[in-house]
Structure formats: C-alpha cells, structure tokens
Design a protein around this motif. Structure first.
Motif, short mmCIF file in Angstrom:
data_model
loop_
_atom_site.label_atom_id
_atom_site.label_comp_id
_atom_site.label_asym_id
_atom_site.label_seq_id
_atom_site.Cartn_x
_atom_site.Cartn_y
_atom_site.Cartn_z
N ASP A 58 0.82 -1.21 0.00
CA ASP A 58 0.00 0.00 0.00
C ASP A 58 0.85 1.27 0.00
N THR A 59 2.05 1.18 -0.63
CA THR A 59 2.89 2.36 -0.78
C THR A 59 3.23 2.58 -2.25
N ILE A 60 3.52 3.83 -2.56
CA ILE A 60 3.96 4.21 -3.90
C ILE A 60 5.26 4.99 -3.75
N GLU A 61 6.25 4.64 -4.56
CA GLU A 61 7.54 5.33 -4.54
C GLU A 61 7.64 6.22 -5.76
N CYS A 62 7.98 7.48 -5.55
CA CYS A 62 8.16 8.43 -6.65
C CYS A 62 9.27 7.93 -7.57
N PRO A 63 9.03 7.94 -8.88
CA PRO A 63 10.03 7.42 -9.81
C PRO A 63 11.25 8.34 -9.98
N LEU A 64 11.16 9.58 -9.53
CA LEU A 64 12.24 10.53 -9.75
C LEU A 64 13.29 10.51 -8.63
N HIS A 65 12.85 10.69 -7.38
CA HIS A 65 13.81 10.77 -6.28
C HIS A 65 13.57 9.77 -5.17
N GLY A 66 12.57 8.88 -5.31
CA GLY A 66 12.38 7.81 -4.35
C GLY A 66 11.58 8.13 -3.11
N ALA A 67 10.91 9.27 -3.04
CA ALA A 67 10.05 9.55 -1.89
C ALA A 67 8.94 8.49 -1.86
N VAL A 68 8.55 8.07 -0.66
CA VAL A 68 7.56 7.01 -0.49
C VAL A 68 6.33 7.58 0.20
N PHE A 69 5.14 7.18 -0.29
CA PHE A 69 3.87 7.65 0.25
C PHE A 69 2.94 6.48 0.50
N ASN A 70 2.10 6.61 1.53
CA ASN A 70 1.06 5.62 1.78
C ASN A 70 -0.09 5.88 0.81
N ILE A 71 -0.47 4.88 0.05
CA ILE A 71 -1.54 5.02 -0.95
C ILE A 71 -2.87 5.32 -0.28
N ARG A 72 -3.15 4.71 0.85
CA ARG A 72 -4.44 4.88 1.53
C ARG A 72 -4.63 6.28 2.10
N THR A 73 -3.55 6.86 2.63
CA THR A 73 -3.66 8.13 3.36
C THR A 73 -2.97 9.30 2.69
N GLY A 74 -2.07 9.02 1.74
CA GLY A 74 -1.28 10.06 1.12
C GLY A 74 -0.09 10.50 1.96
N LYS A 75 0.07 9.94 3.15
CA LYS A 75 1.12 10.36 4.08
C LYS A 75 2.51 10.08 3.51
N CYS A 76 3.37 11.08 3.61
CA CYS A 76 4.76 10.94 3.20
C CYS A 76 5.48 10.07 4.22
N GLY A 78 8.84 8.96 3.63
CA GLY A 78 10.29 9.01 3.51
C GLY A 78 10.75 10.14 2.63
N PRO A 79 11.94 10.68 2.94
CA PRO A 79 12.50 11.79 2.17
C PRO A 79 12.82 11.35 0.74
N PRO A 80 13.01 12.29 -0.15
CA PRO A 80 13.23 13.70 0.10
C PRO A 80 11.95 14.54 0.20
N ALA A 81 10.78 13.99 -0.07
CA ALA A 81 9.54 14.77 0.08
C ALA A 81 9.30 15.06 1.55
N GLU A 82 8.67 16.20 1.83
CA GLU A 82 8.37 16.58 3.20
C GLU A 82 6.88 16.80 3.42
N SER A 83 6.08 16.73 2.35
CA SER A 83 4.64 16.93 2.50
C SER A 83 3.88 15.75 1.91
N ASP A 84 2.64 15.61 2.35
CA ASP A 84 1.80 14.49 1.94
C ASP A 84 1.17 14.74 0.57
N LEU A 85 0.69 13.66 -0.03
CA LEU A 85 -0.12 13.76 -1.24
C LEU A 85 -1.57 14.01 -0.83
N ALA A 86 -2.27 14.88 -1.54
CA ALA A 86 -3.70 15.05 -1.30
C ALA A 86 -4.41 13.77 -1.72
N THR A 87 -5.46 13.41 -0.99
CA THR A 87 -6.23 12.22 -1.32
C THR A 87 -7.65 12.62 -1.69
#
Length: 101
Positions: A58-76, A78-87
C-alpha cells in the motif's frame, strides 16, 4: 460537486496506477487488494508522476527521487519529500470508479 466518471475498475491493477487528468487536476488511482484509492498524481517534492512510480503493497515510490507515500492516506513516509499527497474519496458503482471533483 458532482461525481465524475474516471475509469472502469478493470483498468486499474495492483502494480500499475491509473493516471487521470481532467478538470484542472492530475490524479492517480490505485488498487490495493479489492479497494481503490486516489491521490494527487504529482509528487510534492519535484514534478514527477506518481502513476509512473513503483507500487509495493500500500505504498507508492516516486520514480524521480524515491520519496515514499502511503496510498491509503497520502502520508509521506520518507524523504526527500516533506509533505503528503492530497487524497480523494473514491466511489465505485457497477465496476466503475467515480471521484468528486
């Protein structure tokens, strides 16, 4: 706000998010087991499409720099991202995916 038809459920697989663009939004639709989720399709760290990323459980990793987000919640998660994805809440009717946009 009305429900907007996005795609058929069978167009979204567990390992390949579906990219939707419309009404000024870029959204990624995910399938985790038999549930569907929607987030912004653009990584908040750098302009990369999450639908091109790597799904693991239930995670998605950004293809550019490897930031990881929870698919269910949008929560970031892991770095380098510091903000969540809107859901966005997903509604499934007769094997079709709808979002309120």
């Amino acid at each position: 706000m009305t429900l907007q038809l996005i795609t058929a459920c069978d167009k979204v697989t567990q390992d390949a998010p579906f990219a939707y663009e419309g009404q000024g939004k870029k959204i990624a639709i995910y399938r985790v087991d038999d549930e569907f989720f929607a987030t912004d399709n653009v990584c908040p760290h750098a302009h990369a499409l999450m639908s091109d990323g790597f799904v693991e459980g239930d995670t998605i990793e950004c293809p550019l720099h490897g930031a990881v987000f929870n698919i269910r919640t949008g929560k970031c998660m892991g770095p380098p991202a510091e903000s969540d994805l809107a859901t966005y809440p997903v509604t499934v009717v007769e094997n079709k995916i709808f979002l309120r946009l």
